[in-house]
Design a protein around this motif. Structure first.
Motif, PDB file in Angstrom:
ATOM      1  N   CYS A 112      37.872  40.697  35.165  1.00 51.40           N
ATOM      2  CA  CYS A 112      36.872  40.814  36.225  1.00 51.40           C
ATOM      3  C   CYS A 112      36.952  42.131  36.996  1.00 51.40           C
ATOM      4  O   CYS A 112      38.043  42.624  37.264  1.00 51.40           O
ATOM      5  CB  CYS A 112      37.008  39.657  37.201  1.00 51.40           C
ATOM      6  SG  CYS A 112      36.388  38.111  36.527  1.00 51.40           S
ATOM      7  N   PRO A 113      35.809  42.677  37.356  1.00 52.25           N
ATOM      8  CA  PRO A 113      35.810  43.921  38.139  1.00 52.25           C
ATOM      9  C   PRO A 113      36.393  43.693  39.520  1.00 52.25           C
ATOM     10  O   PRO A 113      36.347  42.594  40.063  1.00 52.25           O
ATOM     11  CB  PRO A 113      34.323  44.281  38.224  1.00 52.25           C
ATOM     12  CG  PRO A 113      33.607  42.984  38.062  1.00 52.25           C
ATOM     13  CD  PRO A 113      34.444  42.187  37.099  1.00 52.25           C
ATOM     14  N   CYS A 114      36.948  44.744  40.101  1.00 54.55           N
ATOM     15  CA  CYS A 114      37.533  44.651  41.440  1.00 54.55           C
ATOM     16  C   CYS A 114      36.762  45.535  42.400  1.00 54.55           C
ATOM     17  O   CYS A 114      36.020  46.426  41.996  1.00 54.55           O
ATOM     18  CB  CYS A 114      39.009  45.054  41.417  1.00 54.55           C
ATOM     19  SG  CYS A 114      39.296  46.778  40.930  1.00 54.55           S
ATOM     20  N   TYR A 115      36.945  45.254  43.691  1.00 56.76           N
ATOM     21  CA  TYR A 115      36.416  46.122  44.734  1.00 56.76           C
ATOM     22  C   TYR A 115      37.368  47.312  44.816  1.00 56.76           C
ATOM     23  O   TYR A 115      38.531  47.158  45.199  1.00 56.76           O
ATOM     24  CB  TYR A 115      36.374  45.383  46.066  1.00 56.76           C
ATOM     25  CG  TYR A 115      35.677  46.140  47.173  1.00 56.76           C
ATOM     26  CD1 TYR A 115      34.429  45.744  47.632  1.00 56.76           C
ATOM     27  CD2 TYR A 115      36.275  47.252  47.754  1.00 56.76           C
ATOM     28  CE1 TYR A 115      33.790  46.432  48.645  1.00 56.76           C
ATOM     29  CE2 TYR A 115      35.641  47.947  48.772  1.00 56.76           C
ATOM     30  CZ  TYR A 115      34.406  47.541  49.208  1.00 56.76           C
ATOM     31  OH  TYR A 115      33.768  48.230  50.206  1.00 56.76           O
ATOM     32  N   ILE A 116      36.891  48.490  44.465  1.00 54.88           N
ATOM     33  CA  ILE A 116      37.769  49.658  44.379  1.00 54.88           C
ATOM     34  C   ILE A 116      38.181  50.118  45.780  1.00 54.88           C
ATOM     35  O   ILE A 116      37.343  50.415  46.617  1.00 54.88           O
ATOM     36  CB  ILE A 116      37.096  50.801  43.614  1.00 54.88           C
ATOM     37  CG1 ILE A 116      36.933  50.394  42.148  1.00 54.88           C
ATOM     38  CG2 ILE A 116      37.912  52.074  43.709  1.00 54.88           C
ATOM     39  CD1 ILE A 116      36.336  51.461  41.283  1.00 54.88           C
ATOM     40  N   ARG A 117      39.499  50.156  45.992  1.00 57.94           N
ATOM     41  CA  ARG A 117      40.070  50.618  47.246  1.00 57.94           C
ATOM     42  C   ARG A 117      40.856  51.896  46.997  1.00 57.94           C
ATOM     43  O   ARG A 117      41.164  52.238  45.866  1.00 57.94           O
ATOM     44  CB  ARG A 117      41.009  49.562  47.814  1.00 57.94           C
ATOM     45  CG  ARG A 117      40.348  48.230  48.158  1.00 57.94           C
ATOM     46  CD  ARG A 117      41.440  47.234  48.529  1.00 57.94           C
ATOM     47  NE  ARG A 117      40.894  45.974  49.007  1.00 57.94           N
ATOM     48  CZ  ARG A 117      40.505  45.005  48.197  1.00 57.94           C
ATOM     49  NH1 ARG A 117      40.601  45.144  46.896  1.00 57.94           N
ATOM     50  NH2 ARG A 117      40.016  43.882  48.698  1.00 57.94           N
ATOM     51  N   MET A 118      41.262  52.550  48.091  1.00 59.88           N
ATOM     52  CA  MET A 118      42.121  53.725  47.954  1.00 59.88           C
ATOM     53  C   MET A 118      43.521  53.316  47.529  1.00 59.88           C
ATOM     54  O   MET A 118      44.219  54.048  46.854  1.00 59.88           O
ATOM     55  CB  MET A 118      42.167  54.506  49.269  1.00 59.88           C
ATOM     56  CG  MET A 118      40.879  55.246  49.575  1.00 59.88           C
ATOM     57  SD  MET A 118      41.006  56.283  51.039  1.00 59.88           S
ATOM     58  CE  MET A 118      41.052  55.047  52.329  1.00 59.88           C
ATOM     59  N   ALA A 119      43.954  52.129  47.936  1.00 59.02           N
ATOM     60  CA  ALA A 119      45.263  51.613  47.524  1.00 59.02           C
ATOM     61  C   ALA A 119      45.243  50.109  47.714  1.00 59.02           C
ATOM     62  O   ALA A 119      44.443  49.580  48.472  1.00 59.02           O
ATOM     63  CB  ALA A 119      46.378  52.237  48.360  1.00 59.02           C
ATOM     64  N   TRP A 120      46.107  49.400  46.998  1.00 61.22           N
ATOM     65  CA  TRP A 120      46.180  47.953  47.103  1.00 61.22           C
ATOM     66  C   TRP A 120      47.452  47.545  47.834  1.00 61.22           C
ATOM     67  O   TRP A 120      48.504  48.162  47.679  1.00 61.22           O
ATOM     68  CB  TRP A 120      46.113  47.299  45.722  1.00 61.22           C
ATOM     69  CG  TRP A 120      44.744  47.312  45.181  1.00 61.22           C
ATOM     70  CD1 TRP A 120      43.733  46.441  45.455  1.00 61.22           C
ATOM     71  CD2 TRP A 120      44.193  48.263  44.264  1.00 61.22           C
ATOM     72  NE1 TRP A 120      42.588  46.795  44.782  1.00 61.22           N
ATOM     73  CE2 TRP A 120      42.845  47.912  44.043  1.00 61.22           C
ATOM     74  CE3 TRP A 120      44.701  49.395  43.610  1.00 61.22           C
ATOM     75  CZ2 TRP A 120      42.019  48.621  43.194  1.00 61.22           C
ATOM     76  CZ3 TRP A 120      43.875  50.097  42.772  1.00 61.22           C
ATOM     77  CH2 TRP A 120      42.553  49.709  42.578  1.00 61.22           C
ATOM     78  N   ASP A 121      47.351  46.489  48.618  1.00 58.36           N
ATOM     79  CA  ASP A 121      48.470  46.022  49.432  1.00 58.36           C
ATOM     80  C   ASP A 121      49.449  45.228  48.583  1.00 58.36           C
ATOM     81  O   ASP A 121      49.562  44.016  48.735  1.00 58.36           O
ATOM     82  CB  ASP A 121      47.918  45.116  50.529  1.00 58.36           C
ATOM     83  CG  ASP A 121      48.502  45.448  51.868  1.00 58.36           C
ATOM     84  OD1 ASP A 121      49.368  46.312  51.898  1.00 58.36           O
ATOM     85  OD2 ASP A 121      48.086  44.827  52.854  1.00 58.36           O
ATOM     86  N   THR A 122      50.115  45.883  47.696  1.00 56.96           N
ATOM     87  CA  THR A 122      51.055  45.208  46.810  1.00 56.96           C
ATOM     88  C   THR A 122      52.106  46.191  46.344  1.00 56.96           C
ATOM     89  O   THR A 122      51.860  47.375  46.245  1.00 56.96           O
ATOM     90  CB  THR A 122      50.332  44.613  45.581  1.00 56.96           C
ATOM     91  OG1 THR A 122      51.318  44.108  44.679  1.00 56.96           O
ATOM     92  CG2 THR A 122      49.502  45.666  44.872  1.00 56.96           C
ATOM     93  N   THR A 123      53.282  45.673  46.057  1.00 52.06           N
ATOM     94  CA  THR A 123      54.350  46.525  45.535  1.00 52.06           C
ATOM     95  C   THR A 123      54.468  46.415  44.026  1.00 52.06           C
ATOM     96  O   THR A 123      55.295  47.071  43.417  1.00 52.06           O
ATOM     97  CB  THR A 123      55.698  46.135  46.171  1.00 52.06           C
ATOM     98  OG1 THR A 123      55.957  44.744  45.898  1.00 52.06           O
ATOM     99  CG2 THR A 123      55.666  46.359  47.675  1.00 52.06           C
ATOM    100  N   ASP A 124      53.645  45.551  43.414  1.00 49.98           N
ATOM    101  CA  ASP A 124      53.744  45.358  41.976  1.00 49.98           C
ATOM    102  C   ASP A 124      52.410  45.651  41.303  1.00 49.98           C
ATOM    103  O   ASP A 124      51.727  44.767  40.815  1.00 49.98           O
ATOM    104  CB  ASP A 124      54.178  43.921  41.646  1.00 49.98           C
ATOM    105  CG  ASP A 124      54.587  43.773  40.183  1.00 49.98           C
ATOM    106  OD1 ASP A 124      54.589  44.797  39.469  1.00 49.98           O
ATOM    107  OD2 ASP A 124      54.899  42.657  39.754  1.00 49.98           O
TER     108      ASP A 124
END
Length: 253
Positions: free
Chosen positions: A154-166
């Motif tokens: 599924c497509p994602c909402y493109i962000r500058m960065a994702w809140d995840t360490t993995d």
């Protein structure tokens, strides 16, 4: 090939600057399949997808969003019209009950779909040149009404960065991904796979590329927002299938 079951040579060969446009014609097809590849999909990958539907007695057209145009945040209108034009050619000789089945991969396929749906909604009168005729628009829209769209990865909402360490779960490389222990078994200490450092480079390279695109490409963040709203508001096809994994944190699953 038999005249009743025919695969055509690629109409566009360059995957970086042009859409990969492959077609296959089947007499009395069960459906006309429109396959939209992920960003950077190769010609061999699109040929493999085409074979899935050929074996199921479908006529097929493939398309991709050229990476060069994506990175420049350029219009995909020309590529959208190309794919619809080939779709209309495959639909014209078919029975009125033959549906259009759309199978699209990740954001690359979804960005192209967004432009393709805009073409159907805006081009409601006869045009010349590369534009679609009113008859073709109505033909495609009528067959989509009882067809379906499958969103694969599924497509994602493109962000500058994702809140995840993995981020490796959002940007996996199949050749470098390690096998994880099942949650139903006892977890034991294991040696990191030899490809883990390559997976790390691949993961952060993918994340940095999208961040760079978001920061430095004019209007890219606005495009991400308008794209997401277009997907939410779309009524071109009411039958949708979503294939995704909840471990892909980028998709907010």
């Amino acid at each position: 090939s038999s005249p009743h079951n025919r695969s055509n040579q690629p109409l566009q060969m360059s995957s970086f600057t042009n859409t990969i446009l492959l077609t296959h014609t089947t007499e009395h097809p069960r459906a006309v399949a429109v396959i939209l590849g992920h960003l950077g999909a190769s010609q061999s990958t699109m040929q493999r997808y085409l074979e899935w539907y050929r074996r199921r007695e479908c006529s097929v057209v493939t398309g991709t969003a050229p990476p060069a145009r994506f990175m420049a945040n350029a219009s995909l209108r020309s590529q959208a019209r190309q794919v619809w034009s080939e779709t209309a050619k495959l639909l014209r000789p078919t029975a009125p009950s033959t549906p259009v089945v759309m199978h699209l991969f990740s954001n690359g396929g979804a960005f192209l779909l967004e432009e393709m749906e805009r073409v159907l909604l805006e081009e409601d009168r006869n045009h010349q040149g590369t534009r679609l005729s009113q008859d073709d628009v109505q033909l495609i829209r009528s067959r989509l009404k009882f067809g379906y769209q499958m969103f694969d990865s599924c497509p994602c909402y493109i962000r500058m960065a994702w809140d995840t360490t993995d981020l490796s779960k959002s940007f996996p490389h199949p050749a470098w991904t390690s096998t994880t222990a099942s949650s139903t078994t006892t977890t034991t200490e294991s040696t990191p796979p030899s490809g883990s450092w390559r997976q790390g480079l691949y993961t952060w390279g993918a994340a940095c590329a999208l961040t760079t695109w978001s920061l430095f490409t004019p209007w890219s963040l606005g495009h991400a927002h308008s794209f997401w709203n277009a997907m939410l508001d779309s009524r071109v096809c009411l039958h949708n299938v979503y294939l995704y994994t909840t471990t892909d944190l980028a998709t907010d699953a």
